[in-house]
Design an enzyme around this catalytic site. Structure first.
Site, mmCIF file in Angstrom:
data_model
loop_
_atom_site.group_PDB
_atom_site.id
_atom_site.type_symbol
_atom_site.label_atom_id
_atom_site.label_comp_id
_atom_site.label_asym_id
_atom_site.label_seq_id
_atom_site.Cartn_x
_atom_site.Cartn_y
_atom_site.Cartn_z
ATOM 1 N N ARG A 141 10.645 -42.152 -10.061
ATOM 2 C CA ARG A 141 10.578 -40.959 -10.935
ATOM 3 C C ARG A 141 9.189 -40.327 -10.986
ATOM 4 N NH1 ARG A 141 13.905 -44.282 -14.355
ATOM 5 N NH2 ARG A 141 16.069 -43.811 -13.869
ATOM 6 N N LYS A 186 5.115 -26.761 -4.886
ATOM 7 C CA LYS A 186 6.497 -26.654 -4.404
ATOM 8 C C LYS A 186 6.695 -27.721 -3.340
ATOM 9 C CE LYS A 186 7.756 -21.842 -5.155
ATOM 10 N NZ LYS A 186 8.110 -20.563 -4.513
ATOM 11 N N GLU A 202 0.442 -16.083 6.421
ATOM 12 C CA GLU A 202 0.358 -16.351 4.973
ATOM 13 C C GLU A 202 -0.975 -15.851 4.413
ATOM 14 O OE1 GLU A 202 2.982 -17.296 3.318
ATOM 15 O OE2 GLU A 202 4.100 -18.881 4.348
ATOM 16 N N LYS A 223 -3.705 -17.548 -4.868
ATOM 17 C CA LYS A 223 -2.544 -18.395 -5.189
ATOM 18 C C LYS A 223 -2.775 -19.138 -6.507
ATOM 19 C CE LYS A 223 1.054 -21.364 -3.616
ATOM 20 N NZ LYS A 223 1.850 -21.913 -2.550
ATOM 21 N N GLU A 225 7.829 -20.386 -11.215
ATOM 22 C CA GLU A 225 8.430 -19.153 -10.686
ATOM 23 C C GLU A 225 9.507 -18.565 -11.590
ATOM 24 O OE1 GLU A 225 8.698 -19.008 -6.354
ATOM 25 O OE2 GLU A 225 10.433 -17.717 -6.552
ATOM 26 N N ARG A 247 5.340 -15.517 -9.881
ATOM 27 C CA ARG A 247 5.112 -16.322 -8.669
ATOM 28 C C ARG A 247 5.970 -15.868 -7.479
ATOM 29 N NH1 ARG A 247 4.183 -22.866 -7.947
ATOM 30 N NH2 ARG A 247 4.166 -22.793 -5.672
ATOM 31 N N ASN A 279 6.391 -14.816 -2.273
ATOM 32 C CA ASN A 279 7.450 -14.889 -1.268
ATOM 33 C C ASN A 279 7.616 -13.578 -0.504
ATOM 34 O OD1 ASN A 279 8.296 -17.561 -1.600
ATOM 35 N ND2 ASN A 279 9.367 -17.014 -3.476
ATOM 36 N N HIS A 293 9.397 -13.478 2.816
ATOM 37 C CA HIS A 293 10.124 -14.745 2.982
ATOM 38 C C HIS A 293 11.646 -14.574 2.973
ATOM 39 C CE1 HIS A 293 6.147 -16.313 2.346
ATOM 40 N NE2 HIS A 293 6.538 -17.563 2.391
ATOM 41 N N HIS A 327 13.054 -16.345 5.953
ATOM 42 C CA HIS A 327 13.899 -17.546 5.867
ATOM 43 C C HIS A 327 15.218 -17.331 6.603
ATOM 44 C CE1 HIS A 327 11.846 -19.455 2.072
ATOM 45 N NE2 HIS A 327 11.142 -19.586 3.169
ATOM 46 N N HIS A 333 7.714 -21.018 10.690
ATOM 47 C CA HIS A 333 7.799 -20.429 9.355
ATOM 48 C C HIS A 333 6.895 -19.181 9.259
ATOM 49 C CE1 HIS A 333 8.141 -20.158 5.011
ATOM 50 N NE2 HIS A 333 6.826 -20.125 4.934
HETATM 51 P P1 NAD Z 1 4.204 -27.874 10.407
HETATM 52 O O1 NAD Z 1 3.982 -28.767 9.294
HETATM 53 O O2 NAD Z 1 5.457 -28.035 11.209
HETATM 54 O O3 NAD Z 1 2.954 -27.964 11.395
HETATM 55 C C1 NAD Z 1 2.951 -27.171 12.548
HETATM 56 C C2 NAD Z 1 2.694 -27.999 13.810
HETATM 57 O O4 NAD Z 1 1.305 -28.255 13.936
HETATM 58 C C3 NAD Z 1 3.372 -29.357 13.825
HETATM 59 O O5 NAD Z 1 3.791 -29.645 15.126
HETATM 60 C C4 NAD Z 1 2.248 -30.282 13.411
HETATM 61 O O6 NAD Z 1 2.425 -31.606 13.830
HETATM 62 C C5 NAD Z 1 1.071 -29.646 14.091
HETATM 63 N N1 NAD Z 1 -0.227 -29.903 13.511
HETATM 64 C C6 NAD Z 1 -0.516 -29.979 12.193
HETATM 65 N N2 NAD Z 1 -1.837 -30.080 12.026
HETATM 66 C C7 NAD Z 1 -2.391 -30.103 13.252
HETATM 67 C C8 NAD Z 1 -3.716 -30.182 13.727
HETATM 68 N N3 NAD Z 1 -4.756 -30.200 12.880
HETATM 69 N N4 NAD Z 1 -3.929 -30.206 15.049
HETATM 70 C C9 NAD Z 1 -2.881 -30.121 15.915
HETATM 71 N N5 NAD Z 1 -1.605 -30.011 15.527
HETATM 72 C C10 NAD Z 1 -1.373 -30.002 14.211
HETATM 73 O O7 NAD Z 1 4.187 -26.331 9.957
HETATM 74 P P2 NAD Z 1 3.296 -25.533 8.911
HETATM 75 O O8 NAD Z 1 3.229 -24.166 9.450
HETATM 76 O O9 NAD Z 1 2.060 -26.237 8.557
HETATM 77 O O10 NAD Z 1 4.202 -25.544 7.600
HETATM 78 C C11 NAD Z 1 5.468 -24.917 7.586
HETATM 79 C C12 NAD Z 1 6.289 -25.546 6.492
HETATM 80 O O11 NAD Z 1 5.655 -25.328 5.240
HETATM 81 C C13 NAD Z 1 7.680 -24.982 6.379
HETATM 82 O O12 NAD Z 1 8.612 -26.016 6.230
HETATM 83 C C14 NAD Z 1 7.625 -24.138 5.121
HETATM 84 O O13 NAD Z 1 8.862 -24.044 4.477
HETATM 85 C C15 NAD Z 1 6.618 -24.881 4.305
HETATM 86 N N6 NAD Z 1 5.943 -24.062 3.291
HETATM 87 C C16 NAD Z 1 5.902 -24.537 2.026
HETATM 88 C C17 NAD Z 1 5.234 -23.829 1.064
HETATM 89 C C18 NAD Z 1 5.093 -24.387 -0.325
HETATM 90 O O14 NAD Z 1 4.662 -23.671 -1.221
HETATM 91 N N7 NAD Z 1 5.408 -25.646 -0.531
HETATM 92 C C19 NAD Z 1 4.606 -22.615 1.377
HETATM 93 C C20 NAD Z 1 4.670 -22.161 2.683
HETATM 94 C C21 NAD Z 1 5.346 -22.898 3.651
HETATM 95 N N1 GLY Z 2 4.776 -20.181 -0.945
HETATM 96 C C1 GLY Z 2 5.285 -19.583 -2.111
HETATM 97 C C2 GLY Z 2 4.956 -20.301 -3.371
HETATM 98 O O1 GLY Z 2 4.231 -21.276 -3.352
HETATM 99 O O2 GLY Z 2 5.381 -19.895 -4.398
#
Ligand code: NAD
Ligand code: GLY
Length: 371
Positions: A128, A150, A192, A234, A244, A248, A252, A255, A259, A272
């Site tokens: 939890r 998130k 972003e 942010k 949100e 907030r 998006n 997005h 998405h 993404h």
């Molecule tokens: P990812 O985590 O898939 O990383 C992209 C690629 O880069 C992967 O293959 C990873 O292994 C590689 N990588 C990471 N760091 C590296 C480095 N320093 N050197 C070499 N390779 C490296 O993708 P991302 O773009 O980081 O994140 C996308 C995800 O984040 C999506 O699932 C999206 O929904 C989520 N997201 C969440 C929020 C939130 O608020 N929580 C906001 C935006 C996006």
């Molecule tokens: N990436 C959108 C949020 O964090 O609200």
């Protein structure tokens, strides 16, 4: 990696009462024991990473953590958006339970947004709730996903549909890890970064226009400023609306279309950030159709997104009824209410709001924006 003091790092603060935390931005932070000196004491630290990032950065991190934790464990997940699912999440719980981790165990998310979202969700639900730290290694994760709490996983029917709001104790943005980031991932992160301009700060947008080449060349000063300003914006939004209920949602921007592209193309085919980049172009066109912005604004945004190396034309998701398929996918969105799609639209440069739009207008935009 040589040690650096976290006191030399730039700090951005997330103000959320007892859930407040700092974001550290700087060089040589990841492998420095001092970076972690204010974290709670615990018997065990579990580093969660993936098959790409762990071989690059797990060792210096684990060495730095050894000063603070009796046991430092590592779980390595398969790499990719397609693994942001229940089965892979289970690997984190397996590691925690098989190693007898108690509820003081601190989780460290070492990776991009996928690792960060999944580790945060695991931390939110293991016993939890256990503490966790974000060590984002992509630009996208440093400017967005590691900040704000998130967390979650995808469902085959919809992106990020299962998850929780759960804040980390600390976010560590080490600029040095970006040296190994592939160009396509850098561009995805820039989507972003660009997003923050139209929704909140057109002076920042101008700065990005002027410094885009430096960002694409990974110049540390430019990256540091982009990360700092993105996190500041942010932080301001999240501090006002953590869960949100209103404001907030502007984060998006792009997005809703993005998405739909990501899930419609199959997770991992469009990154993404690529979906968001193209989605911002489509949302800007919709804003123009509604008379909120003029064509010069749309062209200016499109031009920056293109220069950042991102797609500006949406993919065709159906050869029979492409706009219908987009609409179907966009209805499965957390912002939707009673089946009605709600878009983040630009009301004027630097100002965004959430609105509905007639399907006919959305169809017109999709038809015009898809290749
Ligand atoms: P990812 O985590 O898939 O990383 C992209 C690629 O880069 C992967 O293959 C990873 O292994 C590689 N990588 C990471 N760091 C590296 C480095 N320093 N050197 C070499 N390779 C490296 O993708 P991302 O773009 O980081 O994140 C996308 C995800 O984040 C999506 O699932 C999206 O929904 C989520 N997201 C969440 C929020 C939130 O608020 N929580 C906001 C935006 C996006
Ligand atoms: N990436 C959108 C949020 O964090 O609200």
């Amino acid at each position: 990696m040589q040690a650096n003091s976290s006191s030399e790092a730039v700090q951005v603060h997330i103000s959320l009462a007892e859930r407040s935390y700092p974001i550290l931005i700087g060089s040589k932070l990841l492998g420095c024991a001092l970076t972690y000196e204010n974290l709670p004491a615990a018997a065990t630290a579990l580093v969660v990473s993936n098959t790409t990032v762990a071989p690059l950065y797990a060792e210096p991190l684990m060495q730095a953590l050894q000063a603070r934790y009796g046991r430092v464990l590592l779980v390595t997940l398969p790499d990719g958006e397609i693994y942001k699912d229940w089965a892979t999440l289970q690997l984190i719980f397996d590691a925690l339970l098989e190693s007898g981790c108690d509820r003081k165990t601190v989780l460290f998310a070492l990776g991009g947004g996928v690792v960060g979202d999944m580790t945060g969700f695991a931390a939110a639900s293991y016993m939890r709730g256990v503490p966790f730290v974000q060590i984002p290694t992509t630009l996208l994760a440093q400017v967005d996903s590691s900040v704000g709490g998130k967390t979650g996983i995808n469902h085959p029917l919809g992106k990020n549909m299962i998850g929780a709001f759960y804040q980390p104790l600390l976010v560590v943005c080490d600029l040095d890890v970006l040296t190994t980031l592939p160009p396509r991932e850098l561009s995805a992160g820039l989507a972003e970064v660009i997003k923050y301009g139209p929704i909140a700060d057109m002076l920042f947008f101008e700065w990005i226009e002027a410094h885009l080449d430096a960002l694409l060349a990974k110049e540390p000063t430019a990256l540091s400023h982009a990360i700092q300003r993105s996190c500041e914006i942010k932080a301001r939004v999240v501090s006002q609306d953590e869960r949100e209920s209103g404001l907030r949602a502007i984060l998006n921007f792009g997005h809703t279309f993005g998405h739909a592209i990501e899930s419609g193309m199959g997770y991992g085919n469009w990154l993404h950030g690529e979906g968001v980049g193209c989605g911002m172009v489509m949302a800007a066109h919709l804003s123009q159709q509604l008379g909120l912005v003029d064509s010069r604004f749309v062209e200016r945004l499109t031009s920056l997104i293109r220069r950042a190396g991102l797609p500006v034309k949406g993919p065709v998701l159906s050869t029979t009824d492409n706009a219908g398929r987009y609409l179907e996918l966009m209805r499965i969105d957390k912002k939707s209410e009673a089946g009605e799609i709600r878009f983040v639209l630009i009301e004027g440069p630097g100002k965004a709001s959430v609105r509905t739009a007639p399907d006919a207008l959305v169809r017109k935009v999709i038809d015009a924006c898809c290749a």
